[in-house]
Design a protein around this motif. Structure first.
Motif, mmCIF file in Angstrom:
data_model
loop_
_atom_site.group_PDB
_atom_site.id
_atom_site.type_symbol
_atom_site.label_atom_id
_atom_site.label_comp_id
_atom_site.label_asym_id
_atom_site.label_seq_id
_atom_site.Cartn_x
_atom_site.Cartn_y
_atom_site.Cartn_z
ATOM 1 N N GLY A 508 0.781 -1.208 0.026
ATOM 2 C CA GLY A 508 -0.030 0.116 -0.057
ATOM 3 C C GLY A 508 1.033 1.383 0.045
ATOM 4 O O GLY A 508 0.191 2.319 0.062
ATOM 5 N N HIS A 539 -1.000 -1.812 4.850
ATOM 6 C CA HIS A 539 -1.665 -0.873 4.193
ATOM 7 C C HIS A 539 -2.340 -0.068 5.195
ATOM 8 O O HIS A 539 -2.529 1.240 4.861
ATOM 9 C CB HIS A 539 -2.799 -1.637 3.490
ATOM 10 C CG HIS A 539 -2.284 -2.373 2.086
ATOM 11 N ND1 HIS A 539 -2.527 -1.903 0.831
ATOM 12 C CD2 HIS A 539 -1.860 -3.506 2.113
ATOM 13 C CE1 HIS A 539 -2.053 -3.171 -0.020
ATOM 14 N NE2 HIS A 539 -1.479 -4.065 0.837
ATOM 15 N N VAL A 543 -1.116 3.363 3.955
ATOM 16 C CA VAL A 543 -2.088 4.245 3.368
ATOM 17 C C VAL A 543 -2.645 5.502 4.252
ATOM 18 O O VAL A 543 -3.000 6.418 3.690
ATOM 19 C CB VAL A 543 -3.530 3.467 3.194
ATOM 20 C CG1 VAL A 543 -4.716 4.231 2.616
ATOM 21 C CG2 VAL A 543 -3.089 2.454 2.101
ATOM 22 N N GLU A 547 -2.522 9.042 2.293
ATOM 23 C CA GLU A 547 -3.679 9.650 1.850
ATOM 24 C C GLU A 547 -3.977 10.775 2.650
ATOM 25 O O GLU A 547 -4.681 11.827 2.251
ATOM 26 C CB GLU A 547 -4.926 8.570 1.973
ATOM 27 C CG GLU A 547 -5.327 7.619 0.997
ATOM 28 C CD GLU A 547 -5.634 8.326 -0.276
ATOM 29 O OE1 GLU A 547 -6.937 8.941 -0.198
ATOM 30 O OE2 GLU A 547 -4.921 8.565 -1.365
ATOM 31 N N HIS A 602 -8.455 3.740 -1.647
ATOM 32 C CA HIS A 602 -7.667 2.715 -1.575
ATOM 33 C C HIS A 602 -8.322 1.616 -2.506
ATOM 34 O O HIS A 602 -9.275 1.396 -2.495
ATOM 35 C CB HIS A 602 -7.230 2.125 -0.289
ATOM 36 C CG HIS A 602 -6.018 1.388 -0.417
ATOM 37 N ND1 HIS A 602 -5.009 1.553 -0.813
ATOM 38 C CD2 HIS A 602 -5.652 0.212 0.364
ATOM 39 C CE1 HIS A 602 -4.051 0.703 -0.757
ATOM 40 N NE2 HIS A 602 -4.565 -0.178 0.018
ATOM 41 N N PRO A 710 -8.338 2.861 4.471
ATOM 42 C CA PRO A 710 -8.647 4.343 4.390
ATOM 43 C C PRO A 710 -9.399 5.065 5.435
ATOM 44 O O PRO A 710 -9.671 6.395 5.255
ATOM 45 C CB PRO A 710 -9.365 4.335 3.019
ATOM 46 C CG PRO A 710 -9.983 2.936 2.928
ATOM 47 C CD PRO A 710 -9.135 2.023 3.577
#
Length: 737
Positions: A508, A539, A543, A547, A602, A710
């Protein structure tokens, strides 16, 4: 997979009904299948008994994701069965049932440089039966359908022979083979069907006969879980059984354990005290008596060095970030892209995480005539059998494993410690033992989610990102996890390419956006704690960092963070559609100052998700998450209700990652040691949740972990819009203002 007569295994006989299996591998590996109760297979077995019951053998562990229902639904759909007559049972250990899709997904393609034929042979040889990486449907839908089609065709041939018609004129409906006004029950045809010949090629691709795919059929395991009749490992009772409580030494090197055995044996009901290398256990008439025996024994570990501490872990991560990292992924000319000043940088931290499953680790072992039976909640049954056999001094063929339903796993059932301990104790006592870890030991002795420090650097050129570098300090969890789950893993293939960092740890880390120049570096940190797979894997941390950073860059560019993302997703229209759908359902207002709205997106395991979060400040100042909207494209859906359940559970799991669920260390001991002290979301903390499933004809993707990564960045991005609220750059969040 090539579908041919060669791949189909058929059995039957007087009183046996029809047994059909789809063989995943060449016939060099003979199937170890029978028609006895409790038999299982990997992929899709189906048995049609003379009583009309259709039994699907499921090789995957059920830990709440609904796989026993989904695989049964696939078979029933293709077979044309009556859903009310469908049953499931676990499958046996066999090299036929290795799961290369699960291995590839869990380890992020770390073995993709291994020649495919060699890799598959190695997985078969080591019987890598694995539930993980959201791979169950992706791996087993095709063989499940092939087995069901085979059974349907054979019964149609048997019916057509009785009626004197062409079998292709027959249909399967609701548990009957029909032709015009004539019909015969599956039960009436099962035995005769076993002597029919499978056509080549098998008529796949015409769609399910039962029209059950895509329907919200009820879970097969719900009634037993609702009325309390479902048996978990702690519920197992056997004649002459003793209950075992265990206590582990602090993390680190243990020279010896001192304990007062005599004091423990004075407790009424205590049977024995057993010492392992870094644990001590008490067997007694009940688990509570065993715990009293442990207290009386007052065990103490003798260690040569200070124990693990949170400060020591943080120091090692920071040191790793200062050291040279290994290039894990790159494209474009990153040196030119980041040359000169004007760069944007941010640093993110993710703490040590725990599984915190509702069921602490447990195992039941029974010594029988020089053999061993195990009842274990496991995602790796073949591995458990091998380790238990070694611990008990037996050959693996003398060990029988009964996979049990798991009371939530989140990845902890990939570990086998409890089964090894139960086998060791049963072999010593020569009687059945029911081993239960306490909640404290379950949290202290976890295979923890690895902590992370991520330093991200980017260059903005007007309204786009032109260069991106991620430097990520974290342990190399992948190779260690692979050695525990797949001990035959060739050491030199434990990473994706020599010197390129751990593929698992970098899961990720590459954002989905079109960035001309990008580089991801793994700075390997050597930490004195065991790390493993926790739902979402690496991840979650990677992430969260990427993000969150994308939102910070959007703010620096003065851009709408939603439009900013969509503009960079030209090569990923499915993820862009998820973003626009979540925004539409959530009433996106631009994510400007004071809006209390944030987004994150994601895609992995073949699926895509976007989340819109809506927040506000509570009366006392702490943040409140009001709403989460998730738009999901996971390809073709077998059972929409199962997908929603997994997405909703993933959203709450991600919420826990932001507000708590972390562990600290002092003197080698992890804490806190109670679920109530982990700041896990409760019913009152649960936001309004909307899950929109986007219709798709793409192949099914994984959903068990999809929504977890996410959530935290979506909420952090929303919180950053509140006046005076600091940008959250840590999991769990730390407020400096």
């Amino acid at each position: 997979m090539e579908v041919s007569r060669r791949n189909i295994l058929i059995g039957g006989g007087a009183g046996a009904g029809l047994l059909v299996a789809w063989s995943l591998w060449p016939r060099a590996y003979a199937p170890n299948l029978t028609v006895n109760p409790g038999e299982q297979a990997f992929g899709a077995w189906l048995k049609i008994g003379l009583d009309g019951i259709v039994t699907v053998a499921v090789p995957q562990a059920e830990h709440g994701q609904g796989i026993v229902t989904a695989l049964a639904q696939i078979v029933a759909d293709e077979l044309g069965a009556d859903w009310r007559t469908v049953a499931v049972e676990p499958a046996p250990i066999s090299p036929l049932y290795a799961n290369p899709v699960g291995v590839d997904s869990l380890f992020e393609g770390a073995f993709d440089r291994v020649p495919e034929g060699f890799r598959d042979e190695w997985l078969r040889r080591d019987m890598v039966m694995l539930t993980g990486g959201s791979s169950s449907i992706r791996m087993f839908e095709e063989p499940a359908r092939a087995a069901a089609v085979t059974a349907r065709v054979l019964m149609a041939q048997a019916a057509a022979r009785r009626w004197g018609v062409d079998w292709t004129l027959c249909e399967a409906k609701q548990g009957f083979i029909t032709q015009g006004q004539r019909r015969l029950r599956f039960a009436e045809l099962a035995e005769a069907a076993a002597s029919e010949t499978v056509p080549d090629p098998l008529p796949l691709g015409s769609g399910g006969a039962g029209q059950l795919a895509g329907r919200e059929l009820p879970r097969l395991d719900s009634p037993a879980k609702i009325d309390g009749s479902a048996n978990f490992t702690a519920d197992i009772r056997l004649p002459e059984m003793v209950h075992v409580a265990i206590r582990h030494a602090p993390l680190g090197t243990v020279r010896a354990i001192r304990s007062n055995r005599d004091a423990a044996m004075t407790i009424t009901g205590v049977v024995d005290v057993i010492e392992g290398a870094d644990w001590i256990a008490v067997a007694a008439a009940s688990w509570w008596i065993a715990q009293k025996g442990l207290d009386a024994a007052a065990p103490q570990a003798i260690t040569p060095a200070p124990g693990v501490s949170s400060a020591g872990i943080a120091h090692r991560l920071e040191q790793a970030l200062r050291d040279d990292g290994r290039l894990a992924s790159s494209h474009g000319d990153i040196a030119s892209a980041l040359e000169g000043g004007g760069l944007v940088e941010a640093q993110y931290r993710v703490g040590v995480g725990v599984h915190a499953a509702i069921e602490p680790r447990a195992a039941v072992a029974a010594w029988n005539d020089g053999g061993l039976e195990l009842w274990v909640p496991t995602q790796v049954p073949a591995r458990v059998r091998a380790l238990a056999a070694e611990a008990a001094g037996l050959s693996p063929d003398r060990v029988t494993v009964h996979p049990m339903p798991i009371g939530g796993s989140f990845g902890v059932a990939l570990e086998s410690e409890a089964a090894v301990q139960a086998a060791t104790i049963a072999a010593k006592l020569k009687r059945p033992v029911n081993l239960q870890w306490s909640r404290a030991d379950d949290l202290r002795r976890d295979a923890f989610r690895a902590p992370v420090i991520a330093k991200l650097t980017a260059r903005l050129d007007r309204d786009r990102i032109t260069g991106w570098r991620s430097r990520i300090a974290t342990p190399a969890t992948g190779p260690d996890l692979a050695r525990r789950v797949m001990p035959g893993t060739p050491a030199r293939w434990g990473m994706r390419g020599l010197g390129r960092g751990d593929a698992y740890a970098m899961g990720g880390a590459v954002p989905p956006y079109a960035i001309p120049a990008l580089a991801v570096h793994h700075h390997r940190a050597e930490l004195p704690i065991p790390t493993g797979h926790v739902r979402g894997g690496a991840h979650v941390a990677n992430v969260f960092a990427s993000e969150s950073f994308v939102d910070e860059l959007a703010a620096r560019a003065g851009a709408d963070p939603l439009a900013w993302r969509i503009r960079m997703l030209g090569d990923d229209p499915r993820l862009a559609r998820c973003l626009s759908t979540a925004a539409s359902l959530g009433g996106w207002e631009g994510g400007g100052a004071g809006s209390g709205q944030g987004v994150a997106a994601h895609g992995f395991r073949g699926s895509h998700v976007a989340i819109l979060a809506e927040v506000h400040r509570g009366e006392g100042g702490p943040p409140v998450v009001d709403r989460l909207v998730a738009a999901v494209d996971c390809g073709r859906i077998i059972n929409p209700d199962l997908v929603r359940q997994q997405i909703e559970g993933g959203l709450l799991f991600g919420l826990a990652n932001l507000f708590g669920a972390d562990i600290g260390f002092a003197r080698g001991l992890a804490g806190p040691v109670r679920l109530g002290a982990l700041a896990l979301p409760r019913l009152a903390d649960t936001p309004d949740i909307t899950v929109e499933l986007i219709a798709s004809d793409e192949a099914p993707g994984g959903v068990g972990e999809l929504a977890v990564p996410p959530v935290a960045p979506a909420i952090a991005n929303a919180l950053a819009t509140l006046p005076g609220f600091p940008r959250i750059r840590s999991l769990p969040m730390e407020l400096s203002a």
